[in-house]
Write an enzyme that holds these catalytic residues in place. Structure first.
Site, PDB file in Angstrom:
ATOM      1  N   GLY A  29       3.795  -4.874  -2.482  1.00 23.86           N
ATOM      2  CA  GLY A  29       4.018  -5.012  -1.039  1.00 23.86           C
ATOM      3  C   GLY A  29       4.739  -3.781  -0.490  1.00 23.86           C
ATOM      4  O   GLY A  29       4.343  -3.198   0.525  1.00 23.86           O
ATOM      5  N   HIS A  30       5.801  -3.377  -1.192  1.00 21.80           N
ATOM      6  CA  HIS A  30       6.508  -2.154  -0.785  1.00 21.80           C
ATOM      7  C   HIS A  30       5.569  -0.947  -0.853  1.00 21.80           C
ATOM      8  O   HIS A  30       5.574  -0.090   0.035  1.00 21.80           O
ATOM      9  CB  HIS A  30       7.720  -1.893  -1.695  1.00 21.80           C
ATOM     10  CG  HIS A  30       8.768  -2.969  -1.657  1.00 21.80           C
ATOM     11  ND1 HIS A  30       8.945  -3.860  -2.680  1.00 21.80           N
ATOM     12  CD2 HIS A  30       9.698  -3.282  -0.721  1.00 21.80           C
ATOM     13  CE1 HIS A  30       9.947  -4.685  -2.380  1.00 21.80           C
ATOM     14  NE2 HIS A  30      10.417  -4.352  -1.195  1.00 21.80           N
ATOM     15  N   GLY A 140       6.645  -5.450   6.768  1.00 22.34           N
ATOM     16  CA  GLY A 140       5.585  -6.292   6.217  1.00 22.34           C
ATOM     17  C   GLY A 140       5.357  -7.542   7.060  1.00 22.34           C
ATOM     18  O   GLY A 140       6.317  -8.154   7.541  1.00 22.34           O
ATOM     19  N   LYS A 142       4.572 -10.232   5.848  1.00 22.71           N
ATOM     20  CA  LYS A 142       5.167 -11.329   5.067  1.00 22.71           C
ATOM     21  C   LYS A 142       6.432 -11.859   5.743  1.00 22.71           C
ATOM     22  O   LYS A 142       6.695 -13.048   5.749  1.00 22.71           O
ATOM     23  CB  LYS A 142       5.491 -10.824   3.668  1.00 22.71           C
ATOM     24  CG  LYS A 142       6.598 -11.542   2.985  1.00 22.71           C
ATOM     25  CD  LYS A 142       6.162 -12.113   1.704  1.00 22.71           C
ATOM     26  CE  LYS A 142       7.191 -13.010   1.078  1.00 22.71           C
ATOM     27  NZ  LYS A 142       8.568 -12.757   1.440  1.00 22.71           N
ATOM     28  N   GLN A 146      10.988 -11.250  11.039  1.00 26.95           N
ATOM     29  CA  GLN A 146      11.775 -10.010  10.943  1.00 26.95           C
ATOM     30  C   GLN A 146      11.082  -8.885  11.724  1.00 26.95           C
ATOM     31  O   GLN A 146      11.731  -8.139  12.469  1.00 26.95           O
ATOM     32  CB  GLN A 146      11.927  -9.608   9.479  1.00 26.95           C
ATOM     33  CG  GLN A 146      12.481  -8.222   9.262  1.00 26.95           C
ATOM     34  CD  GLN A 146      12.781  -7.949   7.802  1.00 26.95           C
ATOM     35  OE1 GLN A 146      13.850  -8.298   7.320  1.00 26.95           O
ATOM     36  NE2 GLN A 146      11.850  -7.343   7.103  1.00 26.95           N
TER      37      GLN A 146
END
Ligand code: AMP
Length: 252
Positions: A29-30, A140, A142, A146
């Site tokens: 993901g990063h 992200g 995800k 945020q």
């Protein structure tokens, strides 16, 4: 790649700058965020800072996975130019007292279960933006709430940078990659698969039914800047996992 620990040591950066804020323990993901930043910018800066301000006293700050040597290698391979890995004192020096409150958006969903979480997130992001002065910053999908909080911060305070949101990267079994997946035993991981399966129904009632064996903090439709998502947080043993699927609207 340069590893930099203090604000003063950051190099002068010519051309466009992309920033990827992280808490380390890198996974694919990063790496997707690094790749997106690499594609659009002359200089890619990743920050590695496990931000105490976004953890409550009863949360996992002390046991959060940390492996800086591995992160340095992965970031370098991904084409990151500067890894900014400050100490807590560099970000919050003695006497630190300024905090960002993004209002209602920070109180709902995650904010209901983690009351000061987004205050910590918004504050550290603003500080990182001020330190690095990026043209673009990468987050992200995800962590959809945020990303919405950061967009609100940028808009409200006219920070003048672009926020890019990168699609969620999942393991083959559907579980969204997360540094916290490392906490799961094999049995817990199996149980955690109910989360992506539930979200895949795109229906809150059906999804809640599929999660009947887990502790569900929330499973709700949310509208973040015009993007409708089905967002959830569940607990599997001691581990808290969040995930979401887009119902309508683009990831931008
Ligand atoms: P973290 O290190 O967990 O704070 O995450 C740093 C950034 O990576 C945040 O913007 C996250 O939303 C993003 N991120 C974490 N997991 C994923 C994933 N599975 N897919 C895409 N982005 C992710």
């Amino acid at each position: 790649m340069k590893v930099v620990r203090t604000i003063d040591e950051l190099p002068r950066m010519d051309g466009s700058v992309g920033l990827v804020p992280t808490m380390g323990a890198f996974h694919a993901g990063h790496l997707a965020l690094f790749a997106a930043a690499r594609e659009e910018n002359d200089v890619v800066v990743a920050s590695l800072f496990v931000n105490p301000a976004q953890f409550a006293a009863n949360e996992d700050l002390d046991r959060y996975p940390r492996d800086e040597a591995r992160d340095v290698d992965l970031a370098e391979e991904a084409g990151v130019d500067v890894l900014f890995a400050p100490s807590t004192g560099e970000i919050y020096p003695d006497g630190y007292s300024t905090w960002i409150d993004v209002g209602d958006l920070g109180q709902r969903l995650e904010g209901e279960f983690r009351p000061d979480h987004f205050r910590g997130v918004a504050t550290v992001c603003l500080k990182l933006f001020n330190i690095v002065r990026p043209d673009r910053a990468y987050f992200g999908q995800k962590d959809a709430q945020q990303a919405a909080v950061v967009k609100q911060l940028v808009r409200d305070l006219a920070l003048g940078l672009e926020i890019r949101v990168v699609p969620t990267v999942r393991d083959e079994d559907g579980l969204a990659l997360s540094s916290r997946n490392a906490y799961l035993s094999p049995e817990e991981r199996e149980a955690a698969l109910a989360l992506p399966r539930a979200l895949a129904t795109k229906d809150p009632a059906q999804a809640r039914e599929l999660l009947r064996d887990l502790q569900v903090d929330y499973m709700e439709e949310a509208n973040f800047n015009g993007q409708r998502v089905l967002a959830a947080a569940v607990r599997v043993g001691k581990t808290r996992l969040i995930d979401n699927v887009i119902l309508e609207g683009e990831t931008k």
